[in-house]
Scaffold this motif. Structure first.
Motif, PDB file in Angstrom:
ATOM      1  N   ALA A 264      86.263 -13.069 -28.624  1.00 54.53           N
ATOM      2  CA  ALA A 264      87.730 -13.100 -28.366  1.00 54.53           C
ATOM      3  C   ALA A 264      88.373 -13.807 -27.225  1.00 54.53           C
ATOM      4  CB  ALA A 264      88.155 -11.311 -29.066  1.00 54.53           C
ATOM      5  N   ASP A 265      87.618 -13.431 -25.816  1.00 50.32           N
ATOM      6  CA  ASP A 265      88.489 -13.849 -24.770  1.00 50.32           C
ATOM      7  C   ASP A 265      87.292 -14.001 -23.836  1.00 50.32           C
ATOM      8  OD1 ASP A 265      88.316 -11.286 -23.373  1.00 50.32           O
ATOM      9  OD2 ASP A 265      90.342 -10.964 -24.267  1.00 50.32           O
ATOM     10  N   GLY A 266      87.621 -14.282 -22.453  1.00 46.96           N
ATOM     11  CA  GLY A 266      86.241 -14.487 -21.049  1.00 46.96           C
ATOM     12  C   GLY A 266      85.666 -12.882 -20.911  1.00 46.96           C
ATOM     13  N   GLN A 267      86.604 -12.167 -21.238  1.00 45.23           N
ATOM     14  CA  GLN A 267      85.199 -10.973 -21.762  1.00 45.23           C
ATOM     15  C   GLN A 267      84.494 -10.691 -22.012  1.00 45.23           C
ATOM     16  OE1 GLN A 267      86.086  -8.840 -18.441  1.00 45.23           O
ATOM     17  NE2 GLN A 267      87.864  -9.997 -18.123  1.00 45.23           N
TER      18      GLN A 267
ATOM     19  N   ALA B  16      70.197 -25.623 -32.284  1.00 41.95           N
ATOM     20  CA  ALA B  16      71.401 -26.045 -31.971  1.00 41.95           C
ATOM     21  C   ALA B  16      72.803 -25.298 -32.625  1.00 41.95           C
ATOM     22  CB  ALA B  16      71.929 -27.702 -33.402  1.00 41.95           C
ATOM     23  N   SER B  17      73.224 -25.721 -31.663  1.00 39.27           N
ATOM     24  CA  SER B  17      74.448 -25.518 -30.862  1.00 39.27           C
ATOM     25  C   SER B  17      75.911 -26.056 -31.168  1.00 39.27           C
ATOM     26  CB  SER B  17      74.660 -24.598 -29.610  1.00 39.27           C
ATOM     27  OG  SER B  17      75.109 -23.679 -29.507  1.00 39.27           O
ATOM     28  N   VAL B  18      76.604 -25.424 -31.460  1.00 41.04           N
ATOM     29  CA  VAL B  18      78.106 -26.040 -32.003  1.00 41.04           C
ATOM     30  C   VAL B  18      79.205 -25.249 -31.512  1.00 41.04           C
ATOM     31  CG1 VAL B  18      80.169 -26.789 -33.473  1.00 41.04           C
ATOM     32  CG2 VAL B  18      77.253 -27.674 -33.998  1.00 41.04           C
ATOM     33  N   SER B  19      79.889 -25.807 -30.241  1.00 40.22           N
ATOM     34  CA  SER B  19      80.887 -25.265 -30.605  1.00 40.22           C
ATOM     35  C   SER B  19      83.048 -25.145 -30.413  1.00 40.22           C
ATOM     36  CB  SER B  19      81.272 -24.858 -27.801  1.00 40.22           C
ATOM     37  OG  SER B  19      79.867 -24.129 -28.184  1.00 40.22           O
ATOM     38  N   LEU B  20      83.534 -23.948 -30.270  1.00 43.05           N
ATOM     39  CA  LEU B  20      84.305 -24.777 -31.154  1.00 43.05           C
ATOM     40  C   LEU B  20      86.037 -23.777 -30.101  1.00 43.05           C
ATOM     41  CD1 LEU B  20      84.215 -24.137 -34.967  1.00 43.05           C
ATOM     42  CD2 LEU B  20      83.947 -26.117 -33.496  1.00 43.05           C
ATOM     43  N   GLY B  21      86.516 -24.366 -30.267  1.00 37.41           N
ATOM     44  CA  GLY B  21      87.648 -23.788 -29.541  1.00 37.41           C
ATOM     45  C   GLY B  21      87.429 -23.591 -27.643  1.00 37.41           C
ATOM     46  N   ALA B  22      87.744 -22.859 -27.177  1.00 44.01           N
ATOM     47  CA  ALA B  22      88.274 -22.097 -25.632  1.00 44.01           C
ATOM     48  C   ALA B  22      86.422 -22.964 -24.949  1.00 44.01           C
ATOM     49  CB  ALA B  22      88.682 -21.114 -25.091  1.00 44.01           C
TER      50      ALA B  22
ATOM     51  N   SER C 119      86.699 -14.310 -16.370  1.00 44.20           N
ATOM     52  CA  SER C 119      88.192 -13.391 -16.612  1.00 44.20           C
ATOM     53  C   SER C 119      89.126 -14.234 -16.664  1.00 44.20           C
ATOM     54  CB  SER C 119      88.036 -12.843 -15.238  1.00 44.20           C
ATOM     55  OG  SER C 119      88.276 -14.082 -14.149  1.00 44.20           O
ATOM     56  N   ARG C 120      89.123 -15.902 -16.379  1.00 46.29           N
ATOM     57  CA  ARG C 120      90.921 -16.631 -16.526  1.00 46.29           C
ATOM     58  C   ARG C 120      90.720 -16.976 -17.832  1.00 46.29           C
ATOM     59  NH1 ARG C 120      90.944 -20.011 -10.926  1.00 46.29           N
ATOM     60  NH2 ARG C 120      90.935 -17.997  -9.185  1.00 46.29           N
ATOM     61  N   ILE C 121      89.134 -17.541 -18.952  1.00 48.97           N
ATOM     62  CA  ILE C 121      89.080 -17.245 -20.381  1.00 48.97           C
ATOM     63  C   ILE C 121      90.727 -15.951 -21.363  1.00 48.97           C
ATOM     64  CG2 ILE C 121      88.612 -18.243 -22.181  1.00 48.97           C
ATOM     65  CD1 ILE C 121      88.083 -20.303 -19.996  1.00 48.97           C
ATOM     66  N   ASN C 122      91.371 -16.886 -21.380  1.00 50.69           N
ATOM     67  CA  ASN C 122      92.399 -16.172 -23.003  1.00 50.69           C
ATOM     68  C   ASN C 122      92.332 -16.067 -23.986  1.00 50.69           C
ATOM     69  OD1 ASN C 122      94.272 -18.134 -22.229  1.00 50.69           O
ATOM     70  ND2 ASN C 122      95.405 -16.466 -20.833  1.00 50.69           N
ATOM     71  N   HIS C 123      91.300 -17.406 -24.550  1.00 50.41           N
ATOM     72  CA  HIS C 123      91.812 -18.048 -25.966  1.00 50.41           C
ATOM     73  C   HIS C 123      90.078 -17.837 -26.227  1.00 50.41           C
ATOM     74  CE1 HIS C 123      95.494 -19.719 -24.979  1.00 50.41           C
ATOM     75  NE2 HIS C 123      94.768 -20.887 -24.258  1.00 50.41           N
ATOM     76  N   CYS C 124      90.094 -17.617 -27.648  1.00 49.81           N
ATOM     77  CA  CYS C 124      88.647 -17.364 -28.212  1.00 49.81           C
ATOM     78  C   CYS C 124      88.332 -19.099 -28.072  1.00 49.81           C
ATOM     79  CB  CYS C 124      89.228 -17.075 -30.146  1.00 49.81           C
ATOM     80  SG  CYS C 124      88.198 -17.110 -30.910  1.00 49.81           S
ATOM     81  N   ARG C 125      86.857 -18.422 -28.068  1.00 52.08           N
ATOM     82  CA  ARG C 125      85.145 -18.983 -28.439  1.00 52.08           C
ATOM     83  C   ARG C 125      84.295 -18.934 -29.722  1.00 52.08           C
ATOM     84  NH1 ARG C 125      79.566 -19.902 -26.655  1.00 52.08           N
ATOM     85  NH2 ARG C 125      79.448 -22.276 -26.471  1.00 52.08           N
ATOM     86  N   LEU C 126      85.062 -19.572 -30.914  1.00 48.44           N
ATOM     87  CA  LEU C 126      83.031 -19.607 -31.659  1.00 48.44           C
ATOM     88  C   LEU C 126      82.191 -20.675 -31.841  1.00 48.44           C
ATOM     89  CD1 LEU C 126      82.858 -18.142 -34.594  1.00 48.44           C
ATOM     90  CD2 LEU C 126      84.315 -20.478 -35.373  1.00 48.44           C
ATOM     91  N   ASN C 127      81.128 -20.313 -32.173  1.00 47.06           N
ATOM     92  CA  ASN C 127      79.906 -20.308 -31.766  1.00 47.06           C
ATOM     93  C   ASN C 127      78.994 -20.337 -32.133  1.00 47.06           C
ATOM     94  OD1 ASN C 127      76.537 -20.384 -29.614  1.00 47.06           O
ATOM     95  ND2 ASN C 127      77.573 -22.025 -29.662  1.00 47.06           N
ATOM     96  N   LEU C 128      78.253 -21.212 -33.000  1.00 48.81           N
ATOM     97  CA  LEU C 128      77.798 -21.359 -34.204  1.00 48.81           C
ATOM     98  C   LEU C 128      75.729 -21.686 -33.696  1.00 48.81           C
ATOM     99  CD1 LEU C 128      80.394 -22.783 -35.299  1.00 48.81           C
ATOM    100  CD2 LEU C 128      79.076 -22.715 -37.368  1.00 48.81           C
ATOM    101  N   THR C 129      74.821 -21.272 -33.707  1.00 51.10           N
ATOM    102  CA  THR C 129      73.413 -21.774 -33.097  1.00 51.10           C
ATOM    103  C   THR C 129      72.856 -21.646 -34.518  1.00 51.10           C
ATOM    104  OG1 THR C 129      73.399 -19.517 -33.100  1.00 51.10           O
ATOM    105  CG2 THR C 129      73.634 -20.824 -30.971  1.00 51.10           C
ATOM    106  N   PHE C 130      72.297 -22.923 -35.411  1.00 54.00           N
ATOM    107  CA  PHE C 130      71.634 -23.534 -35.694  1.00 54.00           C
ATOM    108  C   PHE C 130      70.448 -23.530 -35.993  1.00 54.00           C
ATOM    109  CE2 PHE C 130      75.961 -25.200 -37.108  1.00 54.00           C
ATOM    110  CZ  PHE C 130      76.291 -24.454 -38.183  1.00 54.00           C
ATOM    111  N   ARG C 131      69.624 -22.855 -36.692  1.00 58.33           N
ATOM    112  CA  ARG C 131      68.204 -22.532 -36.524  1.00 58.33           C
ATOM    113  C   ARG C 131      67.389 -22.920 -37.799  1.00 58.33           C
ATOM    114  NH1 ARG C 131      69.009 -17.965 -33.492  1.00 58.33           N
ATOM    115  NH2 ARG C 131      70.438 -18.255 -32.299  1.00 58.33           N
TER     116      ARG C 131
END
Length: 210
Positions: free
Chosen positions: A120-123, A143-149, A192-204
């Motif tokens: 949800a954020d940097g926490q 294989a890791s795909v990152s979306l967002g922050a 702590s300074r990240i206040n945006h969402c990140r979505l990560n997908l790790t394919f196996r």
């Protein structure tokens, strides 16, 4: 580090490939594997449509809620166990299935399951670990795909004073191969300074047991 560029066959973007010379591991990063509009739309779709859960794992004999939300998804046989918990895969979301197919074609590597982590954020974070569960086989390809922050990703060798820190922007593809999961640990630390969402997908890939 070796930096190469090549033309994407699908979207006419110039893809940048960064390869890192490390002992006991092969690490590659495509910072712009997905376009910004596609990354944004995919993130919004998955955040709103998937059944996210804050699962518990066993630590020191007690269940503890993980500091993020996640979904385990893939083919029906792809059961996955770590930290004392067995995860049953949710059926493929069409957009994730298409992404897995595109990734398999791009890397010439099969993928039949994926762990999606929502920060949800940097926490929200993930501690030191390796993707070395028995189900994944010997020297798995991750294989890791990152979306967002954009978030910081750290790796360290288990027995030698080698470390690597990467920034993973939205749309990036990180590939960990070779003996990486045997000899290296990785984590997503708090920021702590990240206040945006990140979505990560790790394919196996998990072999079907007959």
């Amino acid at each position: 580090m070796n930096i190469l560029t090549r033309q994407s066959h699908s979207d006419n973007l110039q893809l940048t490939l960064q390869q890192f010379n490390l002992p006991d591991a092969n690490i590659s990063l495509w910072p712009n594997w997905l376009t910004e509009p596609f990354s944004y739309n995919l993130q919004q779709q998955l955040v709103s449509q998937l059944s996210w859960a804050q699962d518990s794992i066993i630590m020191f004999g007690k269940p503890v809620k993980i500091p993020r939300q996640q979904v385990w998804m893939g083919d029906s046989h792809c059961r996955y166990r770590y930290s004392g918990t067995t995860f049953i895969p949710q059926p493929w979301h069409p957009a994730v299935r298409q992404l897995a197919d595109n990734l398999s074609q791009f890397l010439q590597q099969p993928f039949n399951c994926v762990l999606l982590n929502l920060y949800a954020d940097g926490q929200h974070h993930m501690g030191w670990h390796a993707d070395n569960e028995p189900e994944l086989g010997h020297d798995p390809v991750i294989a890791s795909v990152s979306l967002g922050a954009a978030r910081r990703f750290e790796l360290k060798h288990r027995t030698q004073p080698w470390q690597l820190t990467l920034d993973l922007p939205s749309g990036s593809l990180l590939l960990m191969t070779g003996q990486c999961q045997r000899h290296w640990l990785h984590r997503l630390p708090k920021q702590s300074r990240i206040n945006h969402c990140r979505l990560n997908l790790t394919f196996r890939y998990i072999e079907a047991v007959s």
